[in-house]
Write a protein that holds these residues in place. Structure first.
Motif, PDB file in Angstrom:
ATOM      1  N   ARG A  29     -31.793  11.899 -54.746  1.00  0.00           N
ATOM      2  CA  ARG A  29     -30.346  11.929 -54.535  1.00  0.00           C
ATOM      3  C   ARG A  29     -29.931  13.244 -53.874  1.00  0.00           C
ATOM      4  N   ALA A  30     -30.509  14.359 -54.317  1.00  0.00           N
ATOM      5  CA  ALA A  30     -30.181  15.657 -53.712  1.00  0.00           C
ATOM      6  C   ALA A  30     -30.533  15.648 -52.228  1.00  0.00           C
ATOM      7  N   ALA A  31     -31.698  15.098 -51.893  1.00  0.00           N
ATOM      8  CA  ALA A  31     -32.108  15.025 -50.489  1.00  0.00           C
ATOM      9  C   ALA A  31     -31.145  14.146 -49.696  1.00  0.00           C
ATOM     10  N   ALA A  32     -30.730  13.029 -50.282  1.00  0.00           N
ATOM     11  CA  ALA A  32     -29.794  12.125 -49.598  1.00  0.00           C
ATOM     12  C   ALA A  32     -28.442  12.809 -49.379  1.00  0.00           C
ATOM     13  N   GLU A  33     -27.972  13.540 -50.367  1.00  0.00           N
ATOM     14  CA  GLU A  33     -26.694  14.249 -50.234  1.00  0.00           C
ATOM     15  C   GLU A  33     -26.794  15.323 -49.148  1.00  0.00           C
ATOM     16  N   LEU A  34     -27.914  16.034 -49.106  1.00  0.00           N
ATOM     17  CA  LEU A  34     -28.113  17.056 -48.077  1.00  0.00           C
ATOM     18  C   LEU A  34     -28.152  16.430 -46.691  1.00  0.00           C
ATOM     19  N   CYS A  35     -28.859  15.325 -46.555  1.00  0.00           N
ATOM     20  CA  CYS A  35     -28.938  14.638 -45.260  1.00  0.00           C
ATOM     21  C   CYS A  35     -27.569  14.165 -44.806  1.00  0.00           C
ATOM     22  N   ALA A  36     -26.805  13.593 -45.721  1.00  0.00           N
ATOM     23  CA  ALA A  36     -25.475  13.093 -45.371  1.00  0.00           C
ATOM     24  C   ALA A  36     -24.556  14.237 -44.946  1.00  0.00           C
ATOM     25  N   ALA A  37     -24.605  15.341 -45.676  1.00  0.00           N
ATOM     26  CA  ALA A  37     -23.724  16.471 -45.360  1.00  0.00           C
ATOM     27  C   ALA A  37     -24.105  17.111 -44.027  1.00  0.00           C
ATOM     28  N   ALA A  38     -25.410  17.256 -43.796  1.00  0.00           N
ATOM     29  CA  ALA A  38     -25.886  17.942 -42.593  1.00  0.00           C
ATOM     30  C   ALA A  38     -25.941  17.024 -41.378  1.00  0.00           C
ATOM     31  N   GLY A  39     -25.897  15.725 -41.602  1.00  0.00           N
ATOM     32  CA  GLY A  39     -26.008  14.784 -40.495  1.00  0.00           C
ATOM     33  C   GLY A  39     -27.419  14.723 -39.938  1.00  0.00           C
ATOM     34  N   VAL A  40     -28.372  15.023 -40.788  1.00  0.00           N
ATOM     35  CA  VAL A  40     -29.789  15.025 -40.402  1.00  0.00           C
ATOM     36  C   VAL A  40     -30.528  14.122 -41.383  1.00  0.00           C
ATOM     37  N   ALA A  41     -31.300  13.191 -40.874  1.00  0.00           N
ATOM     38  CA  ALA A  41     -31.972  12.230 -41.756  1.00  0.00           C
ATOM     39  C   ALA A  41     -33.438  12.568 -42.015  1.00  0.00           C
ATOM     40  N   THR A  42     -33.811  13.810 -41.844  1.00  0.00           N
ATOM     41  CA  THR A  42     -35.237  14.131 -41.920  1.00  0.00           C
ATOM     42  C   THR A  42     -35.666  14.820 -43.201  1.00  0.00           C
ATOM     43  N   LEU A  43     -34.765  15.061 -44.131  1.00  0.00           N
ATOM     44  CA  LEU A  43     -35.128  15.753 -45.361  1.00  0.00           C
ATOM     45  C   LEU A  43     -35.510  14.734 -46.416  1.00  0.00           C
ATOM     46  N   SER A  44     -36.672  14.930 -47.040  1.00  0.00           N
ATOM     47  CA  SER A  44     -37.123  14.005 -48.079  1.00  0.00           C
ATOM     48  C   SER A  44     -37.057  14.685 -49.445  1.00  0.00           C
ATOM     49  N   ARG A  45     -37.208  13.892 -50.479  1.00  0.00           N
ATOM     50  CA  ARG A  45     -37.230  14.443 -51.828  1.00  0.00           C
ATOM     51  C   ARG A  45     -38.448  15.329 -52.025  1.00  0.00           C
ATOM     52  N   HIS A  46     -39.491  15.121 -51.228  1.00  0.00           N
ATOM     53  CA  HIS A  46     -40.693  15.950 -51.325  1.00  0.00           C
ATOM     54  C   HIS A  46     -40.379  17.394 -50.932  1.00  0.00           C
ATOM     55  N   GLU A  47     -39.546  17.560 -49.926  1.00  0.00           N
ATOM     56  CA  GLU A  47     -39.168  18.912 -49.517  1.00  0.00           C
ATOM     57  C   GLU A  47     -38.311  19.572 -50.592  1.00  0.00           C
ATOM     58  N   VAL A  48     -37.425  18.821 -51.210  1.00  0.00           N
ATOM     59  CA  VAL A  48     -36.628  19.359 -52.316  1.00  0.00           C
ATOM     60  C   VAL A  48     -37.565  19.803 -53.437  1.00  0.00           C
ATOM     61  N   SER A  49     -38.571  19.006 -53.718  1.00  0.00           N
ATOM     62  CA  SER A  49     -39.560  19.365 -54.736  1.00  0.00           C
ATOM     63  C   SER A  49     -40.284  20.657 -54.373  1.00  0.00           C
ATOM     64  N   ARG A  50     -40.657  20.796 -53.120  1.00  0.00           N
ATOM     65  CA  ARG A  50     -41.342  22.027 -52.675  1.00  0.00           C
ATOM     66  C   ARG A  50     -40.445  23.243 -52.860  1.00  0.00           C
ATOM     67  N   TRP A  51     -39.164  23.091 -52.574  1.00  0.00           N
ATOM     68  CA  TRP A  51     -38.228  24.199 -52.765  1.00  0.00           C
ATOM     69  C   TRP A  51     -38.116  24.546 -54.241  1.00  0.00           C
ATOM     70  N   GLU A  52     -38.016  23.524 -55.089  1.00  0.00           N
ATOM     71  CA  GLU A  52     -37.849  23.767 -56.520  1.00  0.00           C
ATOM     72  C   GLU A  52     -39.102  24.369 -57.149  1.00  0.00           C
ATOM     73  N   ARG A  53     -40.263  23.975 -56.659  1.00  0.00           N
ATOM     74  CA  ARG A  53     -41.523  24.542 -57.166  1.00  0.00           C
ATOM     75  C   ARG A  53     -41.880  25.846 -56.471  1.00  0.00           C
ATOM     76  N   GLN A  54     -41.058  26.224 -55.508  1.00  0.00           N
ATOM     77  CA  GLN A  54     -41.216  27.452 -54.742  1.00  0.00           C
ATOM     78  C   GLN A  54     -42.505  27.484 -53.927  1.00  0.00           C
ATOM     79  N   ARG A  55     -42.910  26.313 -53.494  1.00  0.00           N
ATOM     80  CA  ARG A  55     -44.035  26.235 -52.566  1.00  0.00           C
ATOM     81  C   ARG A  55     -43.529  26.572 -51.168  1.00  0.00           C
ATOM     82  N   ARG A  56     -42.233  26.334 -50.932  1.00  0.00           N
ATOM     83  CA  ARG A  56     -41.557  26.701 -49.687  1.00  0.00           C
ATOM     84  C   ARG A  56     -40.176  27.236 -50.030  1.00  0.00           C
ATOM     85  N   VAL A  57     -39.644  28.019 -49.111  1.00  0.00           N
ATOM     86  CA  VAL A  57     -38.280  28.537 -49.264  1.00  0.00           C
ATOM     87  C   VAL A  57     -37.474  28.006 -48.081  1.00  0.00           C
ATOM     88  N   PRO A  58     -36.351  27.345 -48.348  1.00  0.00           N
ATOM     89  CA  PRO A  58     -35.565  26.808 -47.233  1.00  0.00           C
ATOM     90  C   PRO A  58     -35.015  27.924 -46.355  1.00  0.00           C
TER      91      PRO A  58
END
Length: 133
Positions: A29-58
């Motif tokens: 849902r967080a990824a979907a909300e981000l995509c809708a707000a940004a107008g970009v359909a390329t963010l997945s929940r996997h990327e949100v997970s990476r940010w939360e686990r700090q494997r990546r920093v947005p």
């Protein structure tokens, strides 16, 4: 009872998790909300997970949209991201994979590709290789 870390000391991953869960949102849902707000359909929940686990920093683009979607001051997210970058991924996330060795075992050379055998065949390949022989 231990109180949660103040927001000005929190790294980005736990901060994102706290604000996402406060809204009752899944990572999807967080990824979907981000995509809708940004107008970009390329963010997945996997990327949100990476940010939360700090494997990546947005980067700045997604930090700005995270601030909008999660209703967090942009400066709070920017400072948490900077703190996370300084401490690196091992501060929270560990090696990243459960049970994974920290380094490649010694004694194995090369990239793991099968070496040609005499006669031009390689080892393995299962049923497909057997059918082609």
């Amino acid at each position: 009872m231990i109180s949660p870390a103040p927001p000005y000391r929190t790294q980005l991953g736990p901060l994102l998790v706290r604000h996402r869960l406060a809204r009752g949102w899944s990572q999807r849902r967080a990824a979907a909300e981000l995509c809708a707000a940004a107008g970009v359909a390329t963010l997945s929940r996997h990327e949100v997970s990476r940010w939360e686990r700090q494997r990546r920093v947005p980067g700045g683009f997604w930090l700005g949209w995270l601030a909008v979607v999660l209703d967090v001051p942009p400066m709070v997210l920017a400072e948490a991201a900077a703190r996370t970058r300084r401490t690196g991924p091992s501060a929270v996330g560990g090696s990243g994979r459960r049970g994974a060795p920290a380094a490649r075992p010694a004694g194995r050379a090369g990239g793991g590709r099968a070496r040609p055998r005499p006669g031009g065949t390689t080892r393995g390949g299962g049923a497909r290789a057997a059918a082609n022989r």
